[in-house]
Design an enzyme around this catalytic site. Structure first.
Site, PDB file in Angstrom:
ATOM      1  N   HIS A 148      -1.688   1.549   7.604  1.00 48.14           N
ATOM      2  CA  HIS A 148      -2.017   1.320   6.198  1.00 48.14           C
ATOM      3  C   HIS A 148      -1.827   2.752   5.388  1.00 48.14           C
ATOM      4  CE1 HIS A 148      -4.164   0.102   2.669  1.00 48.14           C
ATOM      5  NE2 HIS A 148      -5.227   1.016   2.712  1.00 48.14           N
ATOM      6  N   CYS A 160       0.757  -1.182  -0.089  1.00 50.11           N
ATOM      7  CA  CYS A 160      -0.064   0.003  -0.019  1.00 50.11           C
ATOM      8  C   CYS A 160       0.932   1.320   0.099  1.00 50.11           C
ATOM      9  CB  CYS A 160      -0.898  -0.073   1.181  1.00 50.11           C
ATOM     10  SG  CYS A 160      -0.143  -0.273   3.021  1.00 50.11           S
TER      11      CYS A 160
END
Length: 851
Positions: free
Chosen positions: A278, A33
């Site tokens: 994230h 990510c």
């Protein structure tokens, strides 16, 4: 029949972009990510995108990383797919998909790599594109406070591709920039050696901005290092930043250009952990002014607000000159991805539903800010933007107003055409299946309408319910199969009545003529033999049930020790389970082997022991049990061995049992002696400690295993797990390279005037006496010289021995009363533990000695 549609696979049309204006997402390959968010930021920058597209084909062939990046950008630019796979680019960089890296480090290394790749270009603007877009310069200015002269090094400039700004204790970007460019006083130990004054004098130091790039990156320092725990912690305080940023006044020298920047991207790190979490990115489309949230495969429109319009977590206000406050940022519903990191939006001026560039925003998770130089008429007259100098020839195809070069367009054109062909093929196949399903449904409805039998006198046919269901559910059913509803005599038994259906003669003839199979079973094909056998079974079952009730009462008396005429041995556990079973009409599998658990491997009676308990049952009960056992397993000769009351025990098993008992008695004595040698450790009690005495450190986990092993008794005497030999356990506590101790010494505390270990149950190491250590070495194969020695000293002694060395830190947390404070302080002042070998502290990839 809906399963038929599922069998042809997922609809590829669902993976197409909604519109050409909708950006594409990137597949998360595991923990990528961080790379996806950075790549989206770079791609959405129109100038950088055109630079990548302008690279010559020969250059792409020579530079694999640049080649894969260009192909990835081309797919993001004009692919029909809604999600693009970045695997070829990630593999070219040789990144580990399973390991998450820092987004800041990734962007820094990627720009450096691309700068080297583009330096081989023959197009001048492409050759220095990374520098022209992202590079600015600063100078470190040191000024003598005595003579007022700048140092010679002050005239030198340093390049930067981003400005790293502090977040902790600061409210917004302006305060961070003020701190970054603030004047630092150099005095005391930090005095400056002035070449003109020829002496060490007070001075000032500051950073001056010399030049600014077109794309200005701010890296927000969200992570701070904690020296005490040698870990990093994320700073989650709210941080404000403007939609429009004027950097002209912050330049060291006045400029005729307008250095006004628009906020173009916000890189966000969600989560509180430093090494996990994230990454997502909120990026503005330069063509439409729309903001988009990029969360790997998911891309959602945020409207004209960087954190979404009308969000409950993004409260916005419009402040006019007359101080009237009106709501703004209304319209579309934002993506869920923005709700966890946005605190507040505070616009300063706005005249419509579209958020002004002068608005200010605040976030607790913003990790990087990207600003693009605003294109104004004044700037266009004075300078030419890099994107306007790049000439792309022979372009074919347009997307969002930007062309693709031929070598990229042709490949992508073929890929798009192939995928659209797959979508069309899937559509046709689905239509054919739906048409076939509609025909089959009409056939099923037609035949079922003829299926009912109107009267009892009317003839009919039987058909298997299982086949009838399969015929109705499948597009292509098989032949008629009535074998499951036949008995061994080839007729229809009464017991199968729940597995078949009646069909009229007309319905049967239609099915039989089309699907064949069979056999045909009419209403006259009932089996009289099975009917008679069933009636006899019912009568027999009633007799068996009554007899079993009588035997169960007798078995209950045996278990309650109310029966004295026992003649045969059976397993006690088996009999207890037999009694608890429900009454049945015939013997079952559970009635087999009533003596299996009391029969040894030699086929004789086992000595009585746990798992082989037995009971004596009367002859009448035994004959009933034996008969059922043989009926269930007639071919098993050992399934129901008979053991009369005078059966002798197996001599071999009796001898083995005696040996085991002797071994367990010996083991029990050894464990008792070990507990007596270490009485306090066996009880889990702490030992009183004294200054300047020699102790040893042991792993608490090993002591727990030792305590569990030596305390085992009874059934657990021989089954408990022995602790490991001491030498490898002690070696594991030391660094292989430095032979230093890897674990910190335990904490100490004063309790009622006694110095003890604070919490041996939670500490990795436990303090033991020298006698305990010597005994452990003798009992568990340890080398006395390899032990971890610990000596407790007062802080005064430690300081005099170490000269301020940081190796031995205060380990005692005292809480003396006010009355005893003076006396306690004189007896023990901040005791410390000095270990041999000494402690080292481990940081990632490095060992640093504490000294």
């Amino acid at each position: 029949m809906p399963d038929i549609l599922q069998a042809i696979g997922p609809d590829p049309v669902k993976d197409l972009r909604n519109t050409d204006e909708t950006p594409a997402g990137l597949t998360n390959l595991g923990a990528t990510c961080y790379a996806n968010s950075v790549l989206q930021c770079l791609y959405m920058n129109a100038s950088f995108r055109e630079i990548v597209f302008s690279a010559e084909p020969d250059l792409l062939n020579e530079q694999p990383v640049l080649n894969q990046l260009a192909r990835l950008f081309a797919q993001l630019h004009a692919s029909k797919m809604a999600v693009i796979d970045p695997a070829p680019f990630i593999m070219t960089l040789e990144l580990d998909n399973a390991v998450q890296q820092d987004g800041h480090e990734f962007l820094t290394l990627l720009l450096s790599l691309l700068e080297r790749c583009l330096s081989h270009s023959k197009i001048s603007k492409v050759k220095k594109a990374v520098q022209d877009l992202f590079r600015g310069s600063v100078s470190q200015v040191t000024t003598c406070s005595k003579c007022g002269r700048d140092s010679e090094a002050s005239s030198k400039t340093e390049d930067f591709y981003e400005l790293e700004l502090n977040v902790k204790g600061l409210k917004n970007l302006d305060e961070s920039l003020d701190q970054y460019l603030s004047v630092e006083q150099l005095h005391g130990e930090n005095q400056y050696n002035c070449e003109l004054c020829k002496s060490t004098v007070d001075a000032t130091h500051r950073i001056r901005l010399r030049t600014l790039p077109d794309v200005l990156n701010f890296q927000l320092k969200r992570y701070e290092f904690l020296p005490k725990t040698t870990t990093r912690k994320k700073i989650t305080s709210a941080f404000g930043f403007p939609g429009e940023l004027d950097m002209g006044l912050r330049l060291s020298e006045p400029s005729q250009l307008e250095w006004i920047y628009d906020l173009s991207a916000v890189l966000i790190h969600k989560g509180t952990a430093v090494n996990s979490g994230h990454y997502i990115a909120h990026i503005k489309d330069e063509n439409t002014g729309q903001w988009w949230a990029f969360d790997d495969e998911h891309v959602s429109n945020l409207g004209h607000c960087p954190f979404g319009e009308g969000s409950s977590s993004c409260t916005a206000k419009v402040v006019h000159n007359d101080n009237t406050v009106l709501p703004s940022c209304v319209g579309t519903t934002p993506a869920d991805t923005s709700r966890s990191h946005v605190d507040v939006v505070l616009p300063q001026s706005l005249e419509s539903n579209v958020v002004s560039h002068k608005d200010s925003f605040s976030s607790v998770d913003a990790y990087r800010l990207m600003y693009n130089l605003k294109r104004t008429r004044k700037n266009d007259d004075k300078r030419i933007h890099i994107a306007n100098n790049i000439q792309l020839e022979g372009h074919k195809g347009l997307h969002n107003g930007f062309p693709l070069p031929p070598h990229l367009f042709e490949d992508l054109k073929d890929v798009n055409a192939a995928y659209l062909a797959v979508c069309e093929e899937y559509k046709l196949k689905r239509e054919r299946e739906q048409h076939h399903i509609a025909e089959r449904r009409q056939e099923v409805r037609s035949i079922l309408s003829e299926a009912p039998v109107r009267s009892l006198e009317e003839p009919f046919y039987w058909v298997s319910t299982a086949w009838l269901r399969q015929w109705a559910d499948n597009v292509i059913p098989g032949v008629i199969d009535n074998k499951p509803i036949q008995c061994s005599h080839g007729e229809v038994p009464v017991s199968k009545i729940g597995c078949m259906k009646r069909l009229s003669v007309k319905a049967w003839e239609i099915l039989f003529s089309k699907y064949d199979g069979g056999p045909a079973l009419s209403n006259s094909n009932y089996c009289m033999t099975c009917l008679i056998d069933g009636a006899q079974s019912v009568v027999s079952a009633d007799s068996y049930r009554d007899q079993r009730i009588l035997m169960r009462d007798l078995a209950n008396d045996v278990i309650a020790k109310k029966c004295s005429d026992g003649a045969y041995f059976v397993s006690k556990t088996w009999l207890q389970q037999w009694v608890r079973r429900k009454n049945i009409d015939a013997p079952s599998e559970a009635d087999a082997e009533p003596t299996a658990s009391i029969r040894c491997r030699h086929g004789q009676l086992k000595p009585e022991q746990p798992g082989a308990k037995r009971l004596l049952v009367p002859e009448k009960l035994w004959l009933f049990l034996y008969k059922d056992a043989v009926a269930v397993k007639p071919v098993d000769p050992l399934g129901c061995t008979t053991f009369p009351s005078d059966s002798e025990l197996c001599p071999e098993c009796s001898d083995e049992l005696s040996e085991v008992a002797c071994f367990e008695d010996s083991l029990r004595e050894i464990k008792l002696r070990h507990r007596q040698n270490h009485e306090k450790l066996a009880a889990g009690k702490g030992i009183p400690l004294s200054l300047n005495c020699t102790y040893y450190l042991m792993p608490s986990s090993w002591l727990t295993k030792w305590r569990n092993y030596t305390s085992g008794s009874g059934k657990n005497t021989s089954s408990s797990v022995e602790p490991e030999v001491l030498d490898p356990v002690i070696d594991a506590l030391k660094c292989e390279q430095h032979s230093r101790l890897l674990e910190r010494p335990p904490d100490l505390m004063n309790k009622r005037g006694m110095l003890i270990q604070k919490s041996s149950s939670t500490d990795a190491l436990t303090i033991i006496t020298e006698n305990d250590w010597i005994s452990f070495c003798e009992e568990w194969g340890g080398n006395k010289e390899k032990g971890i020695m610990a000596i407790i000293e007062s802080s005064d002694v430690a300081e005099s021995n170490l000269g301020g060395c940081g190796e031995d830190m205060p380990r005692c947390k005292d809480h003396p009363s006010s009355q005893d404070e003076a006396s306690n302080d004189s007896e023990i002042r901040q005791p410390v533990i000095r270990t041999t070998p000494e402690v080292i502290k481990i940081l990632p990839n490095f060992c640093f000695e504490l000294c």
